[in-house]
Design an enzyme around this catalytic site. Structure first.
Site, mmCIF file in Angstrom:
data_model
loop_
_atom_site.group_PDB
_atom_site.id
_atom_site.type_symbol
_atom_site.label_atom_id
_atom_site.label_comp_id
_atom_site.label_asym_id
_atom_site.label_seq_id
_atom_site.Cartn_x
_atom_site.Cartn_y
_atom_site.Cartn_z
ATOM 1 N N ARG A 54 25.051 28.968 -15.231
ATOM 2 C CA ARG A 54 25.191 29.997 -16.267
ATOM 3 C C ARG A 54 25.959 31.193 -15.719
ATOM 4 N NH1 ARG A 54 19.786 31.582 -19.155
ATOM 5 N NH2 ARG A 54 21.262 32.505 -20.635
ATOM 6 N N CYS B 97 19.075 39.173 -16.119
ATOM 7 C CA CYS B 97 19.042 37.724 -16.365
ATOM 8 C C CYS B 97 19.611 37.505 -17.760
ATOM 9 C CB CYS B 97 17.620 37.181 -16.209
ATOM 10 S SG CYS B 97 16.415 37.966 -17.315
#
Length: 274
Positions: A172, A230
């Protein structure tokens, strides 16, 4: 440091702490069903989406909760100003770390995370219960400001002047996949530090010295300002906890990638600085 508690120490506590079951899995159903099947005796379930975050929007998928609403949720869970609190889950420590961070942010510092979660409790042979305690009658009143917080501008600046850690999985971060948010990649200048590398195969946190070595290798030198983000500010709390165990204070960017991309801010892809 002393932000974790072992299953053995929890079971042997002379005065039982307030226990919060914060089961949460990204993209999964709420953890109430699993809680009902069995939990640590005396624990009350806390819903991360409903009680540890405000509704999703421009500020991200898990904005910080309204302080008064968070306080009411904690009082229902039995938290008082003088309570010892232990939080746990059955996955990877994200949910309880979010509760740990929020309580400390709100001025309650007598909170620990059960190291290894429910798996460690079961492995030690301790019992589970299906009995749900009645709502608590705590007296905790939040006083926000107990933990450092970043906004988008602060995160961007820290990526240039200090160390901004991206706690998401490597694929990611690099922008190879993005299963949740509309844009793939990472904040320019951020360093990838997946939360999976903070714990052992059994789900317990690495020893403090090992965590300190991990973060030192990523650039957390003495005197370096550190921040973490995050996808939506949940798994990053686990990284802040790991950093705290290593003796490093870190700021949390609650809006994280979900707020950053919704705001149309610059995006970087590829392996980045590390």
């Amino acid at each position: 440091m002393d932000f974790l508690i072992s299953a053995g120490d929890l079971a042997a506590a002379p005065v039982p702490p307030v226990l919060l079951d914060v089961r949460y899995k990204m993209g999964g159903p709420p953890g109430l069903g699993e809680y009902a099947k069995g939990h640590i005796p005396g624990a009350r379930y806390v819903d991360l989406d409903a009680e540890l975050a405000s509704p999703p929007g421009a500020a991200g998928r898990h904005p910080l909760p309204d302080a008064e609403e968070f306080g009411a949720a904690m009082r229902r869970a039995g938290v008082s100003a003088d309570s010892d609190v232990v939080v746990y889950d059955d996955w990877n420590g994200w949910g309880p770390a979010r509760a740990w961070w929020l309580l400390r942010w709100a001025g309650h510092h007598r909170v620990k995370v059960l190291d290894g979660g429910l798996g460690a409790w079961r492995a030690a042979g301790h019992p589970l219960s299906t009995e749900e305690p009645p709502p608590g009658e705590g007296d905790f009143t939040p006083r926000p400001g107990g933990m450092p917080v970043l906004d988008a501008a602060g995160a961007a600046a820290l990526a240039r002047s200090g160390l901004l850690l991206d706690a998401r999985a490597g694929e990611r971060y690099r922008g190879e996949v993005e299963p949740i948010d509309p844009v793939a990649g990472h904040i320019p200048g951020a360093v990838n530090a997946p939360t999976t590398e903070n714990v052992t195969a059994e789900g317990t946190f690495l020893p403090a010295q090992a965590l300190a070595a991990r973060f030192s290798a990523l650039g957390a030198a003495p005197g370096t300002e550190v921040g973490v983000y995050c996808g939506s500010g949940v798994s990053a709390a686990q990284e802040v906890l790991a950093l705290a165990e290593a003796g490093i204070t870190a700021a949390l960017y609650p809006g994280s990638w979900s707020e950053w991309t919704a705001s149309g801010l610059p995006v970087e892809t590829g392996p980045g600085p590390v």
